[in-house]
Design a protein around this motif. Structure first.
Motif, mmCIF file in Angstrom:
data_model
loop_
_atom_site.group_PDB
_atom_site.id
_atom_site.type_symbol
_atom_site.label_atom_id
_atom_site.label_comp_id
_atom_site.label_asym_id
_atom_site.label_seq_id
_atom_site.Cartn_x
_atom_site.Cartn_y
_atom_site.Cartn_z
ATOM 1 N N PRO A 6 0.723 -1.328 0.108
ATOM 2 C CA PRO A 6 -0.093 0.028 -0.001
ATOM 3 C C PRO A 6 0.998 1.409 -0.170
ATOM 4 O O PRO A 6 1.922 1.191 0.512
ATOM 5 C CB PRO A 6 -0.768 -0.043 1.280
ATOM 6 N N GLN A 7 0.128 2.303 -0.655
ATOM 7 C CA GLN A 7 0.989 3.509 -0.522
ATOM 8 C C GLN A 7 -0.081 4.616 -0.445
ATOM 9 O O GLN A 7 -1.137 4.778 -0.928
ATOM 10 C CB GLN A 7 1.765 3.932 -1.939
ATOM 11 N N GLN A 8 0.330 5.745 0.606
ATOM 12 C CA GLN A 8 -0.817 6.619 0.842
ATOM 13 C C GLN A 8 -0.071 7.986 0.537
ATOM 14 O O GLN A 8 0.947 8.249 0.862
ATOM 15 C CB GLN A 8 -1.253 6.638 2.091
ATOM 16 N N VAL A 9 -0.575 8.872 -0.375
ATOM 17 C CA VAL A 9 -0.077 10.053 -0.843
ATOM 18 C C VAL A 9 -1.056 11.068 -0.429
ATOM 19 O O VAL A 9 -2.253 11.257 -0.693
ATOM 20 C CB VAL A 9 0.193 10.074 -2.432
ATOM 21 N N HIS A 10 -0.394 12.158 0.064
ATOM 22 C CA HIS A 10 -1.245 13.292 0.766
ATOM 23 C C HIS A 10 -0.707 14.598 0.338
ATOM 24 O O HIS A 10 0.411 15.039 0.457
ATOM 25 C CB HIS A 10 -1.340 13.182 2.345
ATOM 26 N N TYR A 11 -1.464 15.402 -0.572
ATOM 27 C CA TYR A 11 -1.264 16.598 -1.014
ATOM 28 C C TYR A 11 -1.542 17.746 0.083
ATOM 29 O O TYR A 11 -3.112 17.497 0.099
ATOM 30 C CB TYR A 11 -1.740 16.914 -2.338
ATOM 31 N N ASP A 57 -6.919 2.735 -4.513
ATOM 32 C CA ASP A 57 -7.914 2.036 -3.501
ATOM 33 C C ASP A 57 -8.972 3.076 -3.005
ATOM 34 O O ASP A 57 -10.117 2.487 -2.696
ATOM 35 C CB ASP A 57 -7.006 1.335 -2.550
ATOM 36 N N GLU A 58 -8.532 4.332 -2.714
ATOM 37 C CA GLU A 58 -9.271 5.350 -2.239
ATOM 38 C C GLU A 58 -8.805 6.566 -2.647
ATOM 39 O O GLU A 58 -7.462 6.927 -2.622
ATOM 40 C CB GLU A 58 -9.567 4.922 -0.831
ATOM 41 N N PHE A 59 -9.676 7.638 -2.762
ATOM 42 C CA PHE A 59 -9.452 8.969 -3.279
ATOM 43 C C PHE A 59 -10.178 9.878 -2.326
ATOM 44 O O PHE A 59 -11.527 9.690 -2.057
ATOM 45 C CB PHE A 59 -9.823 9.583 -4.539
ATOM 46 N N GLY A 62 -10.665 17.527 -0.370
ATOM 47 C CA GLY A 62 -10.343 18.427 0.647
ATOM 48 C C GLY A 62 -9.032 18.986 0.198
ATOM 49 O O GLY A 62 -8.512 19.248 -0.499
ATOM 50 N N SER A 63 -7.992 18.531 1.197
ATOM 51 C CA SER A 63 -6.742 18.436 0.906
ATOM 52 C C SER A 63 -6.786 16.861 0.234
ATOM 53 O O SER A 63 -7.676 16.071 0.697
ATOM 54 C CB SER A 63 -5.477 18.461 2.094
ATOM 55 N N ILE A 64 -5.776 16.629 -0.787
ATOM 56 C CA ILE A 64 -5.922 15.407 -1.621
ATOM 57 C C ILE A 64 -5.189 14.187 -0.843
ATOM 58 O O ILE A 64 -3.970 14.275 -0.673
ATOM 59 C CB ILE A 64 -5.456 15.814 -2.942
ATOM 60 N N TRP A 65 -6.090 13.138 -0.683
ATOM 61 C CA TRP A 65 -5.594 11.980 -0.209
ATOM 62 C C TRP A 65 -5.825 10.928 -1.210
ATOM 63 O O TRP A 65 -6.861 10.672 -1.685
ATOM 64 C CB TRP A 65 -6.309 11.364 1.111
ATOM 65 N N GLU A 66 -4.524 10.302 -1.398
ATOM 66 C CA GLU A 66 -4.659 9.151 -2.578
ATOM 67 C C GLU A 66 -4.071 7.788 -1.889
ATOM 68 O O GLU A 66 -2.873 7.753 -1.573
ATOM 69 C CB GLU A 66 -3.981 9.343 -3.914
ATOM 70 N N ASP A 67 -5.020 6.913 -1.821
ATOM 71 C CA ASP A 67 -4.492 5.382 -1.428
ATOM 72 C C ASP A 67 -4.362 4.528 -2.665
ATOM 73 O O ASP A 67 -5.229 4.260 -3.197
ATOM 74 C CB ASP A 67 -5.559 5.031 -0.024
ATOM 75 N N LEU A 68 -3.122 4.018 -2.739
ATOM 76 C CA LEU A 68 -2.730 3.210 -3.869
ATOM 77 C C LEU A 68 -2.268 1.735 -3.221
ATOM 78 O O LEU A 68 -2.146 1.703 -2.078
ATOM 79 C CB LEU A 68 -1.532 3.637 -4.562
ATOM 80 N N VAL A 69 -2.561 0.791 -4.320
ATOM 81 C CA VAL A 69 -2.195 -0.610 -3.888
ATOM 82 C C VAL A 69 -1.006 -0.622 -5.174
ATOM 83 O O VAL A 69 -1.628 -0.592 -6.448
ATOM 84 C CB VAL A 69 -3.091 -1.485 -3.733
ATOM 85 N N VAL A 70 0.253 -0.965 -4.905
ATOM 86 C CA VAL A 70 1.252 -1.565 -6.007
ATOM 87 C C VAL A 70 1.313 -2.935 -5.797
ATOM 88 O O VAL A 70 1.661 -3.516 -4.936
ATOM 89 C CB VAL A 70 2.755 -0.625 -5.616
#
Length: 303
Positions: A6-11, A57-59, A62-70
């Motif tokens: 899993p990877q979580q990216v937060h702008y 996986d989830e978006f 607000g401020s941008i959260w991107e939950d990814l699965v690699v």
């Protein structure tokens, strides 16, 4: 056999990013992550990855959260078992391949290295831009190298040598960072490790865009270039705009606006001074001809 991380990216930017910027950033992140198998295979020589798949996986807005699965895909169970076994034997820690922070560190070093590569090709870019990104990159490299049991120089060289297409890396890096540029204090976090982020200083220093590498083009930055507005289009910031820059040329030049520059603020203006990036092409005589002006910031209007 496959192995998912899993990877979580937060702008963190508070100003809204456009759908186009977010979509472009996700596509660029997908492209960049697809280069990570070569890094992992360099880190673990017995680690043979046949393909990689990236899922959103989830978006959250607000401020941008991107939950990814690699998902890294191996040819068979034997390849998978030998890869994990080799990783454990080399590093002496079973959890290393299931720790999302290892992949986060690799991705971040790739993004920051892509920005440094492009700035290094543009001699007119200010050294403080490179210094800001380099400081950020050094922090991430220290964290990542400690996770995989290498010294910092080895970790940096491993990633640098494993990336084959550095021009594509630079393009992806610019597009990944762009949604954060709307907020001067915005930065990009990966997971919950405070050191694994693209700082606000790096966000501002990263290139706004990266064009195809054409040797006849030259890119230069100007801090207070006089622009005479000749044509505007409030509905499109990438087309329909033309300016004259007396210090550069008598001809009308195509203008593009940074997302932070509001088109309405330029309506009915005759001329402005701005921080710009100018793309030149060379004519047959070797003279520089301005082809495009990218307006990053208005510093004075109606001069």
């Amino acid at each position: 056999m496959d192995f998912s991380i899993p990877q979580q990216v937060h702008y963190t930017n508070k100003n809204r990013a456009s759908i186009q910027e977010i979509a472009d950033g996700l596509v660029a992140l997908d492209s960049l992550i697809r280069q990570t198998p070569s890094v992992l295979e360099a880190l673990f020589p017995d680690y043979k990855i046949e393909s990689v798949e990236i899922y959103l996986d989830e978006f959250r807005s607000g401020s941008i959260w991107e939950d990814l699965v690699v998902k890294f895909i191996f040819g068979n169970q034997k390849n998978f078992d030998s890869a994990i076994g080799a990783a454990r034997e080399k590093l002496g820690m079973e959890e290393v391949m299931s720790d999302p922070q290892v992949l986060s560190a690799i991705i971040l070093v790739m993004v920051l290295s892509g920005g440094l590569y492009w700035l290094g090709k543009r001699s007119k870019n200010k050294p403080e831009k490179r210094a800001a990104i380099e400081a950020n990159n050094n922090t991430v490299i220290q964290i990542g190298s400690g996770m995989v049991g290498l010294d910092a120089d080895e970790f940096r060289a491993l990633i640098d040598n494993a990336v084959q297409d550095k021009n594509q890396l630079a393009k992806d890096a610019a597009r990944i960072v762009k949604p954060a540029k709307r907020d001067p204090n915005g930065y990009i976090e990966f997971g919950d490790n405070p050191g694994l982020k693209i700082t606000s200083e790096s966000v501002k220093a990263m290139p706004d865009y990266v064009q195809d590498d054409e040797p006849e083009e030259i890119v230069e930055d100007y801090d207070g270039l006089l622009l005479e507005l000749r044509a505007i289009d409030l509905d499109h910031t990438k087309s329909g705009w033309r300016v004259r820059a007396p210090d550069l040329s008598d001809r009308r030049i195509k203008l593009q606006l940074d997302p932070s520059v509001m088109p309405d603020d330029l309506f009915n203006k005759r001329q402005i001074r701005g921080k710009v990036t100018v793309v030149f092409r060379s004519d047959n005589a070797g003279q520089k001809i301005p082809r495009l002006i990218f307006l990053r910031e208005v510093i004075e209007d109606d001069v």
